[in-house]
Design a protein around this motif. Structure first.
Motif, PDB file in Angstrom:
ATOM      1  N   ARG A 125       1.989   9.519  -5.743  1.00 55.52           N
ATOM      2  CA  ARG A 125       2.198  10.863  -5.190  1.00 55.52           C
ATOM      3  C   ARG A 125       3.624  11.397  -5.271  1.00 55.52           C
ATOM      4  N   GLU A 126       4.612  10.539  -5.514  1.00 57.86           N
ATOM      5  CA  GLU A 126       5.986  11.028  -5.421  1.00 57.86           C
ATOM      6  C   GLU A 126       6.540  11.320  -6.814  1.00 57.86           C
ATOM      7  N   ALA A 127       7.144  12.473  -6.970  1.00 60.12           N
ATOM      8  CA  ALA A 127       7.678  12.878  -8.276  1.00 60.12           C
ATOM      9  C   ALA A 127       8.647  11.816  -8.796  1.00 60.12           C
ATOM     10  N   GLY A 128       8.493  11.480 -10.083  1.00 58.41           N
ATOM     11  CA  GLY A 128       9.426  10.566 -10.733  1.00 58.41           C
ATOM     12  C   GLY A 128       9.110   9.095 -10.531  1.00 58.41           C
ATOM     13  N   GLN A 129       8.039   8.754  -9.804  1.00 61.17           N
ATOM     14  CA  GLN A 129       7.778   7.344  -9.490  1.00 61.17           C
ATOM     15  C   GLN A 129       6.618   6.738 -10.276  1.00 61.17           C
ATOM     16  N   ALA A 130       5.887   7.594 -11.029  1.00 59.37           N
ATOM     17  CA  ALA A 130       4.646   7.134 -11.674  1.00 59.37           C
ATOM     18  C   ALA A 130       4.875   5.951 -12.613  1.00 59.37           C
ATOM     19  N   ASP A 131       6.044   5.884 -13.243  1.00 58.51           N
ATOM     20  CA  ASP A 131       6.281   4.819 -14.221  1.00 58.51           C
ATOM     21  C   ASP A 131       6.873   3.551 -13.620  1.00 58.51           C
ATOM     22  N   GLN A 132       7.173   3.592 -12.350  1.00 60.19           N
ATOM     23  CA  GLN A 132       7.738   2.400 -11.698  1.00 60.19           C
ATOM     24  C   GLN A 132       6.615   1.419 -11.341  1.00 60.19           C
ATOM     25  N   THR A 133       6.917   0.125 -11.324  1.00 50.20           N
ATOM     26  CA  THR A 133       5.908  -0.827 -10.851  1.00 50.20           C
ATOM     27  C   THR A 133       5.895  -0.783  -9.318  1.00 50.20           C
ATOM     28  N   PRO A 134       4.738  -1.157  -8.698  1.00 53.34           N
ATOM     29  CA  PRO A 134       4.708  -1.195  -7.233  1.00 53.34           C
ATOM     30  C   PRO A 134       5.796  -2.108  -6.677  1.00 53.34           C
ATOM     31  N   LYS A 135       6.086  -3.208  -7.385  1.00 55.92           N
ATOM     32  CA  LYS A 135       7.110  -4.119  -6.880  1.00 55.92           C
ATOM     33  C   LYS A 135       8.489  -3.445  -6.903  1.00 55.92           C
ATOM     34  N   ALA A 136       8.772  -2.724  -7.994  1.00 56.57           N
ATOM     35  CA  ALA A 136      10.080  -2.045  -8.071  1.00 56.57           C
ATOM     36  C   ALA A 136      10.188  -0.989  -6.970  1.00 56.57           C
ATOM     37  N   ILE A 137       9.078  -0.306  -6.693  1.00 58.08           N
ATOM     38  CA  ILE A 137       9.110   0.712  -5.634  1.00 58.08           C
ATOM     39  C   ILE A 137       9.315   0.027  -4.274  1.00 58.08           C
ATOM     40  N   ALA A 138       8.612  -1.085  -4.069  1.00 65.73           N
ATOM     41  CA  ALA A 138       8.788  -1.812  -2.802  1.00 65.73           C
ATOM     42  C   ALA A 138      10.241  -2.263  -2.664  1.00 65.73           C
ATOM     43  N   GLN A 139      10.803  -2.762  -3.761  1.00 60.04           N
ATOM     44  CA  GLN A 139      12.213  -3.196  -3.704  1.00 60.04           C
ATOM     45  C   GLN A 139      13.136  -2.017  -3.371  1.00 60.04           C
ATOM     46  N   ALA A 140      12.798  -0.841  -3.909  1.00 57.83           N
ATOM     47  CA  ALA A 140      13.620   0.343  -3.607  1.00 57.83           C
ATOM     48  C   ALA A 140      13.493   0.715  -2.129  1.00 57.83           C
ATOM     49  N   MET A 141      12.282   0.564  -1.568  1.00 58.58           N
ATOM     50  CA  MET A 141      12.106   0.845  -0.132  1.00 58.58           C
ATOM     51  C   MET A 141      12.964  -0.108   0.702  1.00 58.58           C
ATOM     52  N   PHE A 142      12.853  -1.407   0.395  1.00 60.86           N
ATOM     53  CA  PHE A 142      13.601  -2.398   1.188  1.00 60.86           C
ATOM     54  C   PHE A 142      15.111  -2.222   1.010  1.00 60.86           C
TER      55      PHE A 142
ATOM     56  N   GLU B 263       0.853  -1.196   0.000  1.00 64.51           N
ATOM     57  CA  GLU B 263       0.000   0.000   0.000  1.00 64.51           C
ATOM     58  C   GLU B 263       0.891   1.248   0.000  1.00 64.51           C
ATOM     59  N   ASN B 264       1.980   1.202   0.774  1.00 64.80           N
ATOM     60  CA  ASN B 264       2.907   2.340   0.805  1.00 64.80           C
ATOM     61  C   ASN B 264       3.514   2.571  -0.586  1.00 64.80           C
ATOM     62  N   ALA B 265       3.886   1.465  -1.255  1.00 65.13           N
ATOM     63  CA  ALA B 265       4.498   1.587  -2.585  1.00 65.13           C
ATOM     64  C   ALA B 265       3.508   2.214  -3.575  1.00 65.13           C
ATOM     65  N   TRP B 266       2.235   1.850  -3.456  1.00 67.67           N
ATOM     66  CA  TRP B 266       1.241   2.419  -4.365  1.00 67.67           C
ATOM     67  C   TRP B 266       1.106   3.922  -4.139  1.00 67.67           C
ATOM     68  N   PHE B 267       1.087   4.354  -2.878  1.00 70.10           N
ATOM     69  CA  PHE B 267       1.018   5.796  -2.602  1.00 70.10           C
ATOM     70  C   PHE B 267       2.238   6.513  -3.192  1.00 70.10           C
ATOM     71  N   ILE B 268       3.408   5.893  -3.106  1.00 69.18           N
ATOM     72  CA  ILE B 268       4.614   6.507  -3.678  1.00 69.18           C
ATOM     73  C   ILE B 268       4.441   6.653  -5.188  1.00 69.18           C
TER      74      ILE B 268
END
Ligand SMILES: Cc1ncc(COP(=O)(O)O)c(C=O)c1O
Length: 457
Positions: free
Chosen positions: A229-246, A221-226
């Motif tokens: 809402r976060e500049a530059g993240q719209a084209d990333q997949t939720p999984k890639a964003i989650a991996q970046a968080m971890f 859910e956090n990755a989806w909000f990123i």
């Protein structure tokens, strides 16, 4: 083709009948439960929004995976599959399964904390706080100021106050064995933490040589909000964003009952070999052998599949939209809620809705009980009953009196949510008639679970 309606991204293969009750029956049931919805029987509840934890619906693929469960005591094939999925997502070297999130917390904190230590976090969840405090350490909440104002709209209300973290690390750094960040921030209203903020926390951790752990229960859910809402993240997949968080962290605690899409389970994952050794020793004492850790092989299979499904875009789009949809209806009707909507829940500001009920007469309980009696909807008070009693036993108003409507994953459809909105709006329209409560009896700890209440006249 872009249509406006966001549909549930599943069709229903197996159903569970709801049990309808009338108002006199619900009044009787609540009286028998001592005015505390925790003490109701589930069968007396029509729509159960008590929690999103362990209450989700598993997919057909997960149910199918149960049959693949390898129940070998040691070296189960299901463990290796679970480990591979967790490592792919988090990148952490050691993966330690536990029966749920709080067991991961207990094992981590017992391994690394000593009395007098300090653990900074945005907001500790109540079990996290309890597991820090039981070691004689301090759970220090450092969420940004915006995260403490219910009506204020901010995209990342779960962010950590970096100046406050720096001050803590400068003043008390020798007592800080690790820094934590809860994604999303449940105690702060299910609000997300940005990647930029996590990078800032990481930089401070590097400067002061501290490991960073995520409380990752709602990482997807956090990755989806990123992404939204976060500049530059719209084209990333939720999984890639989650991996970046971890990738910014050194380890995590996880309750698979949330974004593991499972009914039970959790894990501790981390890079440090020495800490992992200590944790595995404690694991064997109370949870089980390191390749099952308190879970059946089939649980490990269900979680492994759940962790893959939870980062799918159609699921996350629908999930976050469901909460916003309910929030929009309530805001439109003038019901005061914590804004913006959280990822997993809506929080009604009961103190603002019921100004004639003082905090020490528990406006949250008045609202929770009215929602149940009026429409059979079960919510939970997060306010003065939960947080208002100090360690000396004295009562004072909690910072906020909120009522949380938590949305189980993939369980209720849009018409269920429409019904919930109707019930809340009906209760809000009769707000002047609601009365406060007093506590008749309560245990000394975690009183909200079992206290008995009486309505004031
Ligand atoms: C943020 C957070 N951390 C930890 C936990 C504890 O997880 P569990 O209930 O699986 O022990 C929860 C559960 O609600 C939670 O929301």
């Amino acid at each position: 083709m872009a249509f406006r309606t966001i549909i549930e991204p599943f069709r229903i293969k197996s159903v569970e009948a709801l049990r309808f009750t009338d108002e006199p029956t619900r009044r009787r049931a609540l009286a028998e439960a001592g005015g505390n919805v925790f003490l109701l029987r589930g069968d007396d509840v029509l729509i159960d929004l008590l929690t999103d934890s362990g209450t989700g619906a598993m997919s057909a693929t997960q149910w199918g995976a149960l049959m693949q469960g390898d129940e070998s005591y040691a070296g189960s094939r299901s463990f290796y599959r679970f480990q591979a999925v967790v490592q792919d997502l988090t990148g952490f070297r050691h993966v330690i399964p536990t029966h749920q999130g709080r067991a991961a917390e207990r094992i981590l904190f017992e391994s690394v904390l000593t009395a007098g230590d300090v653990v900074p976090n945005n907001n500790h969840f109540d079990t996290t706080r309890a597991n820090v405090e039981v070691e004689g350490a301090e759970a220090r909440d450092l969420v940004i100021a915006e995260g403490r104002v219910p009506s204020l709209v901010h995209p990342f209300k779960g962010n950590i106050d970096l100046d406050a973290l720096e001050r803590t690390l400068m003043a008390d750094g020798d007592r800080v064995p690790l820094v934590m960040a809860t994604v999303t921030n449940n105690s702060g209203g299910g609000q997300p933490v940005s990647l930029e903020n996590l990078r800032g926390v990481r930089a401070l951790c590097d400067r002061f040589d501290k490991p960073l752990f995520l409380d990752a229960c709602r990482f997807a859910e956090n990755a989806w909000f990123i992404k939204q809402r976060e500049a530059g993240q719209a084209d990333q997949t939720p999984k890639a964003i989650a991996q970046a968080m971890f990738a910014l962290a050194d380890g995590c605690t996880m309750s698979a009952k949330k974004d593991g899409l499972a009914n039970i389970g959790g894990f501790l994952a981390l890079n440090d070999d020495a800490w992992a050794d200590k944790a595995r020793t404690l694991l064997i004492l109370t949870e089980g052998f390191p390749t099952y850790g308190g879970l059946a092989g089939y649980d490990l299979e269900a979680i492994a599949r759940g962790l893959e499904e939870v980062v799918e875009e159609p699921y996350l789009r629908y999930r976050i939209r469901s909460a916003e949809y309910l929030a929009d209806k309530l805001v439109e009707a003038g019901v005061p809620i914590l804004r913006p909507a959280g990822g997993h829940a809506i929080y009604i500001d009961a103190r603002a809705l019921l100004p004639h009920i003082p905090p020490l007469e528990y406006p949250g309980i008045a609202l929770v009980n009215a929602l149940y009696i009026t429409g059979g909807v079960r919510a939970v008070e997060i306010g003065t009953v939960m947080f208002g009693r100090g360690s000396d036993g004295a009562e004072s108003p909690a910072a906020m009196d909120l009522v949380r409507l938590a949305l189980p994953r993939r369980v209720y459809t849009q018409s269920h949510i429409d019904y919930v909105a109707e019930v809340v709006i009906e209760v809000a329209s009769q707000r002047e008639a609601l009365r406060g409560y007093r506590i008749v009896s309560a245990p000394t700890a975690l009183r909200h679970f079992t206290a008995k209440f009486e309505q004031l006249t």
